[in-house]
Design a protein around this motif. Structure first.
Motif, PDB file in Angstrom:
ATOM      1  N   MET A   1       0.847  -1.184   0.000  1.00  0.00           N
ATOM      2  CA  MET A   1       0.000   0.000   0.000  1.00  0.00           C
ATOM      3  C   MET A   1       0.889   1.242   0.000  1.00  0.00           C
ATOM      4  SD  MET A   1      -2.972  -0.919   2.770  1.00  0.00           S
ATOM      5  CE  MET A   1      -1.846  -1.516   4.018  1.00  0.00           C
ATOM      6  N   PHE A   2       0.440   2.236  -0.750  1.00  0.00           N
ATOM      7  CA  PHE A   2       1.163   3.496  -0.840  1.00  0.00           C
ATOM      8  C   PHE A   2       0.197   4.662  -0.752  1.00  0.00           C
ATOM      9  CE2 PHE A   2       4.015   0.456  -2.687  1.00  0.00           C
ATOM     10  CZ  PHE A   2       5.255   0.876  -2.256  1.00  0.00           C
ATOM     11  N   TYR A   3       0.697   5.796  -0.304  1.00  0.00           N
ATOM     12  CA  TYR A   3      -0.088   7.026  -0.244  1.00  0.00           C
ATOM     13  C   TYR A   3       0.635   8.074  -1.072  1.00  0.00           C
ATOM     14  CZ  TYR A   3      -2.376  11.212   1.496  1.00  0.00           C
ATOM     15  OH  TYR A   3      -3.058  12.393   1.585  1.00  0.00           O
ATOM     16  N   GLU A   4      -0.093   8.667  -2.023  1.00  0.00           N
ATOM     17  CA  GLU A   4       0.465   9.705  -2.878  1.00  0.00           C
ATOM     18  C   GLU A   4       0.293  11.048  -2.173  1.00  0.00           C
ATOM     19  OE1 GLU A   4       2.065   8.739  -5.626  1.00  0.00           O
ATOM     20  OE2 GLU A   4       1.439   6.691  -5.138  1.00  0.00           O
ATOM     21  N   ILE A   5       1.404  11.788  -2.013  1.00  0.00           N
ATOM     22  CA  ILE A   5       1.359  13.061  -1.302  1.00  0.00           C
ATOM     23  C   ILE A   5       2.016  14.145  -2.140  1.00  0.00           C
ATOM     24  CG2 ILE A   5       3.518  12.638  -0.048  1.00  0.00           C
ATOM     25  CD1 ILE A   5       2.107  14.034   2.397  1.00  0.00           C
ATOM     26  N   ASP A   6       1.484  15.346  -2.010  1.00  0.00           N
ATOM     27  CA  ASP A   6       2.050  16.531  -2.655  1.00  0.00           C
ATOM     28  C   ASP A   6       2.621  17.404  -1.544  1.00  0.00           C
ATOM     29  OD1 ASP A   6       2.243  19.295  -3.539  1.00  0.00           O
ATOM     30  OD2 ASP A   6       1.140  18.694  -5.326  1.00  0.00           O
ATOM     31  N   ILE A   7       3.922  17.616  -1.580  1.00  0.00           N
ATOM     32  CA  ILE A   7       4.601  18.412  -0.555  1.00  0.00           C
ATOM     33  C   ILE A   7       5.043  19.717  -1.204  1.00  0.00           C
ATOM     34  CG2 ILE A   7       6.476  18.493   1.123  1.00  0.00           C
ATOM     35  CD1 ILE A   7       6.466  15.352   0.941  1.00  0.00           C
ATOM     36  N   ALA A   8       4.202  20.731  -1.088  1.00  0.00           N
ATOM     37  CA  ALA A   8       4.489  22.048  -1.664  1.00  0.00           C
ATOM     38  C   ALA A   8       4.900  21.938  -3.128  1.00  0.00           C
ATOM     39  CB  ALA A   8       5.548  22.772  -0.832  1.00  0.00           C
ATOM     40  N   GLY A   9       4.160  21.129  -3.873  1.00  0.00           N
ATOM     41  CA  GLY A   9       4.395  21.016  -5.307  1.00  0.00           C
ATOM     42  C   GLY A   9       5.280  19.864  -5.745  1.00  0.00           C
ATOM     43  N   LEU A  10       5.832  19.114  -4.820  1.00  0.00           N
ATOM     44  CA  LEU A  10       6.663  17.959  -5.165  1.00  0.00           C
ATOM     45  C   LEU A  10       5.934  16.699  -4.711  1.00  0.00           C
ATOM     46  CD1 LEU A  10       9.430  17.231  -6.386  1.00  0.00           C
ATOM     47  CD2 LEU A  10      10.352  17.273  -4.068  1.00  0.00           C
ATOM     48  N   LYS A  11       5.741  15.772  -5.634  1.00  0.00           N
ATOM     49  CA  LYS A  11       4.961  14.572  -5.333  1.00  0.00           C
ATOM     50  C   LYS A  11       5.869  13.395  -4.958  1.00  0.00           C
ATOM     51  CE  LYS A  11       1.144  15.893  -8.408  1.00  0.00           C
ATOM     52  NZ  LYS A  11       0.824  16.967  -7.579  1.00  0.00           N
ATOM     53  N   ARG A  12       5.379  12.622  -3.981  1.00  0.00           N
ATOM     54  CA  ARG A  12       6.069  11.420  -3.546  1.00  0.00           C
ATOM     55  C   ARG A  12       5.037  10.347  -3.229  1.00  0.00           C
ATOM     56  NH1 ARG A  12       9.685  13.494  -5.641  1.00  0.00           N
ATOM     57  NH2 ARG A  12      11.822  13.739  -4.934  1.00  0.00           N
ATOM     58  N   SER A  13       5.468   9.084  -3.302  1.00  0.00           N
ATOM     59  CA  SER A  13       4.645   7.930  -2.970  1.00  0.00           C
ATOM     60  C   SER A  13       5.208   7.316  -1.694  1.00  0.00           C
ATOM     61  CB  SER A  13       4.683   6.924  -4.117  1.00  0.00           C
ATOM     62  OG  SER A  13       3.864   5.832  -3.838  1.00  0.00           O
ATOM     63  N   ASP A  22      -4.502  -1.246  14.576  1.00  0.00           N
ATOM     64  CA  ASP A  22      -5.481  -0.301  14.017  1.00  0.00           C
ATOM     65  C   ASP A  22      -4.880   1.061  13.657  1.00  0.00           C
ATOM     66  OD1 ASP A  22      -5.058   0.464  16.635  1.00  0.00           O
ATOM     67  OD2 ASP A  22      -7.155   0.952  17.026  1.00  0.00           O
ATOM     68  N   LEU A  23      -3.559   1.139  13.620  1.00  0.00           N
ATOM     69  CA  LEU A  23      -2.913   2.393  13.247  1.00  0.00           C
ATOM     70  C   LEU A  23      -1.766   2.139  12.282  1.00  0.00           C
ATOM     71  CD1 LEU A  23      -2.464   5.473  13.538  1.00  0.00           C
ATOM     72  CD2 LEU A  23      -0.947   4.941  15.464  1.00  0.00           C
ATOM     73  N   TYR A  24      -1.872   2.765  11.120  1.00  0.00           N
ATOM     74  CA  TYR A  24      -0.830   2.707  10.101  1.00  0.00           C
ATOM     75  C   TYR A  24      -0.428   4.137   9.770  1.00  0.00           C
ATOM     76  CZ  TYR A  24      -1.770  -2.250   9.257  1.00  0.00           C
ATOM     77  OH  TYR A  24      -1.889  -3.607   9.388  1.00  0.00           O
ATOM     78  N   ILE A  25       0.832   4.308   9.366  1.00  0.00           N
ATOM     79  CA  ILE A  25       1.321   5.637   9.003  1.00  0.00           C
ATOM     80  C   ILE A  25       1.966   5.598   7.620  1.00  0.00           C
ATOM     81  CG2 ILE A  25       1.684   6.386  11.395  1.00  0.00           C
ATOM     82  CD1 ILE A  25       4.709   5.846  10.962  1.00  0.00           C
ATOM     83  N   GLY A  26       2.013   6.757   6.985  1.00  0.00           N
ATOM     84  CA  GLY A  26       2.759   6.904   5.743  1.00  0.00           C
ATOM     85  C   GLY A  26       4.209   7.132   6.100  1.00  0.00           C
ATOM     86  N   ALA A  27       5.091   6.248   5.653  1.00  0.00           N
ATOM     87  CA  ALA A  27       6.508   6.334   6.015  1.00  0.00           C
ATOM     88  C   ALA A  27       7.186   7.422   5.177  1.00  0.00           C
ATOM     89  CB  ALA A  27       7.191   4.996   5.809  1.00  0.00           C
ATOM     90  N   PHE A  28       7.519   8.510   5.835  1.00  0.00           N
ATOM     91  CA  PHE A  28       8.185   9.632   5.180  1.00  0.00           C
ATOM     92  C   PHE A  28       9.645   9.631   5.608  1.00  0.00           C
ATOM     93  CE2 PHE A  28       9.494  14.152   5.239  1.00  0.00           C
ATOM     94  CZ  PHE A  28       9.389  14.398   3.883  1.00  0.00           C
ATOM     95  N   VAL A  29      10.534   9.317   4.670  1.00  0.00           N
ATOM     96  CA  VAL A  29      11.955   9.253   4.953  1.00  0.00           C
ATOM     97  C   VAL A  29      12.695  10.090   3.907  1.00  0.00           C
ATOM     98  CG1 VAL A  29      13.959   7.749   5.248  1.00  0.00           C
ATOM     99  CG2 VAL A  29      11.681   6.943   5.934  1.00  0.00           C
ATOM    100  N   MET A  30      13.335  11.157   4.365  1.00  0.00           N
ATOM    101  CA  MET A  30      14.062  12.034   3.451  1.00  0.00           C
ATOM    102  C   MET A  30      15.451  11.510   3.118  1.00  0.00           C
ATOM    103  SD  MET A  30      12.974  15.779   4.866  1.00  0.00           S
ATOM    104  CE  MET A  30      13.498  16.633   3.402  1.00  0.00           C
TER     105      MET A  30
END
Length: 184
Positions: A1-13, A22-30
């Motif tokens: 599963m993936f979540y598509e996000i727009d971060i101030a005009g830059l898109k990431r999956s 019962d809790l899942y998060i979108g893994a954001f790793v720079m």
């Protein structure tokens, strides 16, 4: 599963990862994503209040912290470490519990960095804010050192953290159900 996000005009999956049943998060790793790091640093600096030093908790926000310092021409940035190091000649410490780290962590500030902050305008930075515990712990360290917190920033705010008016963020990251749908 993936979540598509727009971060101030830059898109990431972002991969959606389990924290509890019962809790899942979108893994954001720079880490390793130079384009994302440079972009987010630029966008955050455009929104940042006047400051003397930027500080962030160790570790995932360090590339962002470095890039913001580089772009702004700063000669120094500060890191709240996860444990005292041999080179530290005295420390300030505070405990913190993060949503993505098991157990209680300790954040440590070197006395030399604390002396730099005394009476200065300090900007606190993190990659993602969720419960706000990491930022609270860094803020406690800054205040103990005599610094004046002039702002708190993060690339993303998870769940209800997005509704906080004391933190500048670039985008909202929802929390997720087990099936990958955003929580209401």
């Amino acid at each position: 599963m993936f979540y598509e996000i727009d971060i101030a005009g830059l898109k990431r999956s972002l991969p959606v990862c389990k924290v509890t049943d019962d809790l899942y998060i979108g893994a954001f790793v720079m880490f390793g994503d130079v384009e994302l790091t440079v972009h987010c640093a630029t966008e955050l600096l455009e929104r940042a209040p006047e400051y003397d030093y930027i500080i962030a908790p160790e570790a995932k926000s360090i590339p962002l912290l470095y890039e913001m310092a580089r772009q702004s021409g700063a000669e120094k940035y500060l890191v709240a470490r996860k444990r005292a190091k041999a080179y530290m000649q005295g420390t300030f410490e505070v405990n913190v519990r993060s949503i993505t780290t098991a157990g209680v962590q300790t954040l440590v500030l070197d006395k030399a960095d604390a002396e730099l902050m005394n009476g200065k305008r300090i900007l606190i930075l993190d990659d993602v804010i969720s419960t706000g515990e990491s930022l609270r712990a860094v803020e406690e360290l800054v205040k103990a050192a005599g610094g004046n917190v002039v702002g708190k920033m993060a690339v993303l705010a998870e769940g209800d953290a997005y509704n906080r008016d004391d933190i500048i963020v670039l985008a909202k990251l929802p929390l997720f159900n087990a099936d990958g749908t955003p929580k209401a």
